[in-house]
Scaffold this motif. Structure first.
Motif, PDB file in Angstrom:
ATOM      1  N   UNK A 137       0.961  -0.802   0.071  1.00 40.92           N
ATOM      2  CA  UNK A 137      -0.069   0.098   0.036  1.00 40.92           C
ATOM      3  C   UNK A 137       0.805   1.202   0.080  1.00 40.92           C
ATOM      4  N   UNK A 138       0.882   1.919  -1.032  1.00 44.14           N
ATOM      5  CA  UNK A 138       1.850   3.084  -1.255  1.00 44.14           C
ATOM      6  C   UNK A 138       1.336   3.941  -2.347  1.00 44.14           C
ATOM      7  N   UNK A 170       8.007   9.342   5.094  1.00 43.54           N
ATOM      8  CA  UNK A 170       7.112  10.477   5.389  1.00 43.54           C
ATOM      9  C   UNK A 170       5.736   9.721   4.778  1.00 43.54           C
ATOM     10  N   UNK A 171       4.619   9.808   5.378  1.00 43.22           N
ATOM     11  CA  UNK A 171       3.444   9.419   5.023  1.00 43.22           C
ATOM     12  C   UNK A 171       2.622  10.465   5.051  1.00 43.22           C
ATOM     13  N   UNK A 172       2.258  11.121   3.786  1.00 43.73           N
ATOM     14  CA  UNK A 172       1.511  12.344   3.947  1.00 43.73           C
ATOM     15  C   UNK A 172      -0.055  12.425   3.454  1.00 43.73           C
ATOM     16  N   UNK A 173      -0.737  11.051   3.719  1.00 45.60           N
ATOM     17  CA  UNK A 173      -1.932  11.043   3.494  1.00 45.60           C
ATOM     18  C   UNK A 173      -2.723  10.360   4.373  1.00 45.60           C
ATOM     19  N   UNK A 174      -4.070   9.974   4.388  1.00 42.62           N
ATOM     20  CA  UNK A 174      -5.223   9.648   5.193  1.00 42.62           C
ATOM     21  C   UNK A 174      -5.094   7.888   5.353  1.00 42.62           C
ATOM     22  N   UNK A 175      -3.961   7.315   4.622  1.00 47.83           N
ATOM     23  CA  UNK A 175      -3.998   5.889   4.508  1.00 47.83           C
ATOM     24  C   UNK A 175      -2.640   5.367   5.060  1.00 47.83           C
ATOM     25  N   UNK A 177       0.757   3.242   5.262  1.00 51.39           N
ATOM     26  CA  UNK A 177       1.596   2.726   4.164  1.00 51.39           C
ATOM     27  C   UNK A 177       2.051   1.415   4.636  1.00 51.39           C
ATOM     28  N   UNK A 178       1.912   0.067   3.844  1.00 50.65           N
ATOM     29  CA  UNK A 178       2.482  -1.252   3.921  1.00 50.65           C
ATOM     30  C   UNK A 178       3.493  -1.693   3.127  1.00 50.65           C
TER      31      UNK A 178
END
Length: 198
Positions: A137-138, A170-175, A177-178
């Protein structure tokens, strides 16, 4: 000069390997395993040291050096055994080299892993394992910086990253990351695969 070129060939900090995995199957199995809520960062172990996976097994004897993964035997967890597709990916590599640690790494929405290095995760050190990363998930709002430069990894792709170099996520979203990560003891097959894939 020839020797220097050979060294340069195996010291690139990122290499996309010639494998593409079924993102739908990856996502389905990851969702089954990743059903619990978590804060910031979560690790689901799929393969680990035998005595940790199976507590009835004895601890291995002390080792002088733990870096290269040869200090213990490694076993699949129950989570990997029931994940048919994830297990098939691990077995693809096990046919050619020793697979040590396998995990699903989850980063929460709007979270960051600060810049750091992993001194034993690269071909540039004598005793090491290397880590293969398969994003599940990316998207383009999830940024993996290696040596201050983004690595453009897409779901289902397979990457070697030299993690002895500084990296930050950095995860800049509302999901969340896997990523699926597979650690292996580098042998000639794996080194040649990485060289040829550059």
């Amino acid at each position: 000069m020839e020797t220097q070129n050979k060294i340069l060939e195996i010291t690139k900090d990122r290499v996309q390997l010639p494998f593409n995995f079924d993102i739908e199957k990856l996502s389905q199995e990851a969702k089954i395993l990743c059903h619990e809520d978590f804060v910031y960062y979560n690790v689901i172990q799929l393969r680990g040291p035998a005595h940790i996976v199976d507590s009835s097994l004895p601890f291995p004897p002390p080792a002088k050096d733990y870096a290269d993964g040869s200090w213990t035997k490694w076993l699949n967890t129950k989570s990997l055994e029931k994940s048919v597709y994830l297990k098939s990916i691990v077995e693809k590599f096990q046919k050619n080299t020793t697979v040590t640690l396998v995990r699903l790494l989850r980063l929460a929405p709007y979270s960051e892993v600060k810049e750091h290095t992993d001194p034993t995760l690269g071909l540039t050190v004598e005793k090491s394992v290397i880590r293969i990363t398969i994003p599940i998930l990316n998207n383009d709002k999830m940024v993996f910086n290696l040596n201050k430069t983004p690595v453009n990894m897409k779901p289902g792709e397979c990457w070697y990253l030299d993690l002895t170099k500084p990296h930050q996520i950095t995860n800049n979203c509302n999901e969340e990351r896997i990523n699926l990560t597979i650690d292996m003891i580098p042998n000639d097959w794996l080194k040649n695969l990485i060289k040829k894939s550059q």
